[in-house]
Motif scaffolding. Structure first.
Motif, mmCIF file in Angstrom:
data_model
loop_
_atom_site.group_PDB
_atom_site.id
_atom_site.type_symbol
_atom_site.label_atom_id
_atom_site.label_comp_id
_atom_site.label_asym_id
_atom_site.label_seq_id
_atom_site.Cartn_x
_atom_site.Cartn_y
_atom_site.Cartn_z
ATOM 1 N N VAL A 313 1.860 8.164 -6.123
ATOM 2 C CA VAL A 313 2.060 6.844 -6.740
ATOM 3 C C VAL A 313 3.358 6.192 -6.433
ATOM 4 O O VAL A 313 3.340 5.090 -5.989
ATOM 5 N N LEU A 314 4.452 7.007 -6.499
ATOM 6 C CA LEU A 314 5.624 6.158 -6.141
ATOM 7 C C LEU A 314 5.795 5.999 -4.627
ATOM 8 O O LEU A 314 6.353 4.909 -4.237
ATOM 9 N N THR A 316 3.139 4.773 -2.925
ATOM 10 C CA THR A 316 2.298 3.668 -2.990
ATOM 11 C C THR A 316 3.106 2.538 -3.650
ATOM 12 O O THR A 316 2.877 1.342 -2.998
ATOM 13 N N ASP A 317 3.978 2.475 -4.505
ATOM 14 C CA ASP A 317 4.524 1.445 -4.979
ATOM 15 C C ASP A 317 5.645 1.122 -4.024
ATOM 16 O O ASP A 317 5.686 -0.211 -3.899
ATOM 17 N N ALA A 318 6.156 1.978 -3.400
ATOM 18 C CA ALA A 318 7.242 1.634 -2.196
ATOM 19 C C ALA A 318 6.435 0.953 -1.202
ATOM 20 O O ALA A 318 7.099 -0.028 -0.594
ATOM 21 N N GLU A 320 4.139 -0.939 -1.246
ATOM 22 C CA GLU A 320 3.784 -2.370 -1.600
ATOM 23 C C GLU A 320 4.994 -3.333 -1.483
ATOM 24 O O GLU A 320 4.961 -4.237 -1.215
ATOM 25 N N GLU A 321 5.881 -2.699 -2.225
ATOM 26 C CA GLU A 321 7.192 -3.221 -2.333
ATOM 27 C C GLU A 321 7.872 -3.504 -0.879
ATOM 28 O O GLU A 321 8.617 -4.523 -0.559
ATOM 29 N N LEU A 326 -1.319 -0.125 3.421
ATOM 30 C CA LEU A 326 -1.996 1.439 3.489
ATOM 31 C C LEU A 326 -3.305 0.963 3.718
ATOM 32 O O LEU A 326 -3.948 0.150 3.321
ATOM 33 N N VAL A 327 -4.009 1.863 4.826
ATOM 34 C CA VAL A 327 -5.406 1.869 5.212
ATOM 35 C C VAL A 327 -6.244 2.162 4.002
ATOM 36 O O VAL A 327 -5.940 2.938 3.265
ATOM 37 N N GLU A 440 9.970 7.414 -1.489
ATOM 38 C CA GLU A 440 10.428 6.175 -1.411
ATOM 39 C C GLU A 440 11.251 5.915 -0.006
ATOM 40 O O GLU A 440 11.102 4.977 0.718
ATOM 41 N N ARG B 244 3.441 0.614 -10.124
ATOM 42 C CA ARG B 244 4.078 -0.820 -10.255
ATOM 43 C C ARG B 244 3.114 -1.876 -9.521
ATOM 44 O O ARG B 244 2.564 -2.872 -10.113
ATOM 45 N N ARG B 247 -2.088 -1.616 -5.888
ATOM 46 C CA ARG B 247 -2.385 -0.422 -5.408
ATOM 47 C C ARG B 247 -2.041 1.071 -6.134
ATOM 48 O O ARG B 247 -2.532 1.812 -6.389
ATOM 49 N N ALA B 251 -3.951 4.072 -8.145
ATOM 50 C CA ALA B 251 -3.566 5.509 -7.702
ATOM 51 C C ALA B 251 -3.105 6.210 -9.036
ATOM 52 O O ALA B 251 -3.422 7.370 -9.195
#
Lengths: 461, 461
Positions: A313-314, A316-318, A320-321, A326-327, A440, B244, B247, B251
């Protein structure tokens, strides 16, 4: 005169003017570093009061040396530098590495100007003054008064702060960040960031150029941009520009005497020239590590493979930011991933192998990711679990990459855990798989690679 | 029922239901950790097939135990948990630590509801299910299946991700980040982040609360805010909210089954309740370290003392970006600082002692900074130099702080260098002087302290 820069990185002979017999003196440390780090060319200590230093015959002056001298490292009081520069010119020295401080940075502008005049009259180039030296690992040259050992690799580091540069020499050794070249540029009386970068752009031992910059010299901005544009097409450039805020700019100005200038100007210039701007030293070398050891991405589509939902999850957040796409795996790809995990895992992205994952699960998932055309970039995450020793995973990754042969997709690793995880990361980094102590930081490094890929595609196409 | 939480952190007796004789099994590791980490209360392994485990008499069921049981740690298959919970209730157990997974996180919502019903019928509280356990250092209690050793200190860490929590246990040991409590909250069937935080707000061994949060349970937002507001006045709370982005939220939802929700809602809620929001795990513990070991600032005026211009500039940039006001020294203060440095140093802020600084220069400058009423907060920076061993500086700082007695101004250290600098930072951290491997991280941590100070001043005044 650009050809002379070979003398800065690959000199056949080096004279140390001001070489000292006294441990602790700068003139001693530089000579010791050149000798003990293993420079293969000729070394001439210059000291009128000595006949031998560190087992080498010493000479009273450069002129007394019976051979040619490519590089003269000058570590004597400022008041004597101009005379020695003249002698060096007459001797046919090609490049002056002027360690000595006490020039423009303390208002002694005239002497600095004169130094360059003398050098140019004799076809010499000057690096400095007010520097801690120059190192080039492929030539086993460490002409600095920093630590004796260099961490060898393919990252060039150019620094406008000497103290920071020296401190980072030890840090890169500890962190297994491999350097090709290390250049302290100090006052940039003659050679500057742009010209050094241009040389390194064609250096076969350098894959990425990192720069700690406080400010350019007045009037050199346009030239900087023209040169860096050319460099950035060949190699990624990462800059940390210090003195960003108003107060920081004042501090920078008082530190190196350089024009710190408005930060927006730098931001715009970096953007136009494809320079990647890092916010911290750590970030700069995180990114550099990825460029040094991994191929430039061919596309945007990134997969995350993890054994922990939380770190997934961390990441995924990173992603996006920082702008890492992500495929979304197709049904076919999901089916493939499903076969690498227990029933309660997730074949979506992040691909969650679950806390029960062992080496085999990672290896299978990694092979799928490397083989599948829907995937361009791979991030592997690992959270310390009782059933998978981190070093086993590290070794399996290194082995897998070795066995697969030439690597076309970047692979970055993020790991969380204690001492044994740290050691596994060291192993990965030693074997050219960039490993970071958080999800991250792995994502941020891939994001930098993607920004570079996009810039280059725009410029080249 | 809040009183029962004493049983979660300071139980007099603990039963491990599902205690195993087989190394590698979760029921073995938990029992071993409780025994070997040094829990002083009574320990009862529950296993119908064993008479003794790890030298302790084993019992076939909780009911067979002849004494009272405060806490029951449950590590048996999900299908048997409800029956055991009932037995525990009848036995008079106060809190259930339900390690077992296979409840709401895999759709088994009814069983989870039933578990809480049974518990409440008997006046028990439940932590979990789907957790790796609970640890509380002051009671020498490590009821987790993570590493045996805890890094002891005054930071409480509540985590919604078990894998991340376990991995971070080892990491905190390596990084010398001292924990008071470590709570895996898993599905939050009963006890949740808010209630645990409320308990820890009054725990004399906890100075700061850190939380890895993926999402609150539906309908608990209002309660979370009310409770956290009360907690934040007593102690700083630092949260890393994962999931956050869009996506990331998906997750997170698939990971813990919690409602990740819109990030803006969390941002607003954190702001209103005085919660400090960190972006990364590293940042969260950087900040926590400062709160754990240093007094809350009394004012904004910050001084930076450095031996390197470059790191001074980086810190100045960071101060501007993170909102740390740097004091402009008066003529009188500048005169004082001037006496601590060579002529080419700078008494402005950053106070640049120059690369020639030795212990004495730092000590003099630090005493001035501690004594002078114009200064509220102190950041000390050090770049590795040949003339000042980092460990000598670290020892001098610890000694100075000890000699001065009660510390009213926060002091944070940032250092750059190799292995010996790392060891000096470890020494500082062990002696409760927060030390960071970059100037920016020291500044970021002070910035968090200032944000907390401002929040509390606004609320209390």
């Amino acid at each position: 005169m650009a050809g002379n820069l070979d003398a800065l990185f690959k000199p056949k002979s080096v004279a140390v003017v001001g070489a000292s017999r006294k441990p602790g003196k700068i003139g001693y440390t530089i000579l010791r570093n050149i000798v003990e780090y293993g420079f293969k060319g000729k070394i001439y200590p210059i000291n009128p009061k000595a006949t031998e230093i560190l087992g080498l015959k010493a000479y009273p002056s450069v002129k007394a040396v019976p051979d040619d001298i490519d590089m003269a490292v000058i570590a004597i009081p400022a008041s004597k530098v101009l005379d020695v520069a003249k002698e060096c010119g007459e001797k046919g020295v090609k490049v002056l590495v002027v360690i000595t401080s006490g020039f423009a940075e303390v208002g002694n502008v005239e002497a600095e100007k004169k130094l360059v005049e003398i050098a140019h009259e004799h076809g010499m180039r000057v690096i400095g003054p007010n520097i801690f030296g120059v190192a080039y690992a492929p030539a086993k040259l460490n002409a600095t008064f920093g630590p004796k050992e260099l961490s060898e690799g393919s990252i060039a580091f150019i620094t406008q702060s000497g103290a920071l540069g020296i401190a980072l020499m030890g840090w890169t050794v500890m962190e297994k960040i491999g350097l090709s070249a290390l250049v302290s540029i100090g006052n940039m009386a003659d050679l500057d960031v742009a010209e050094i970068s241009e040389y390194l752009a064609d250096d076969e031992n350098t894959r990425v150029i990192t720069i700690y910059l406080e400010g350019l010299k007045p009037g050199t901005g346009q030239r900087f941009m023209e040169i860096m544009k050319r460099v950035a097409v060949k190699k990624p450039i990462i800059v940390i520009k210090a003195g960003r805020g108003k107060r920081g700019a004042v501090a920078a100005a008082s530190h190196t005497g350089a024009l710190a200038g408005m930060d927006q100007v730098y931001t715009a210039a970096f953007k136009q020239t494809g320079i990647l701007r890092a916010r911290t030293v750590e970030e700069m070398f995180d990114w550099a590590r990825a460029f040094a050891d991994q191929p430039i991405p061919r596309g945007e589509k990134t997969i995350i493979i993890t054994n922990g939902g939380g770190v997934g999850v961390l990441a995924t957040d990173a992603a996006e930011e920082y702008g890492v796409p992500l495929v979304t795996p197709s049904e076919e790809l999901k089916q493939k991933f499903r076969e690498t995990m227990p029933w309660f895992g997730s074949p979506r992205n992040p691909v969650d192998l679950t806390g029960q994952a062992v080496v085999d699960n990672y290896v299978k998932a990694l092979n799928i990711a490397f083989d599948h055309p829907d995937i361009d970039n791979i991030i592997v995450l690992y959270c310390r679990t009782a059933i998978l020793e981190p070093i086993d995973l590290a070794k399996a990754i290194v082995e897998l990459v070795r066995e697969r042969g030439e690597q076309s997709k970047p692979l970055l690793v993020g790991m969380v855990g204690g001492r044994d995880v740290y050691e596994a990361m060291q192993y990965l980094n030693e074997h050219k798989i960039p490993a970071y102590p958080s999800p991250e930081r792995a994502v941020s490094s891939l994001a930098a690679m993607l920004r570079y890929m996009r810039y280059r595609n725009r410029i080249i196409c």
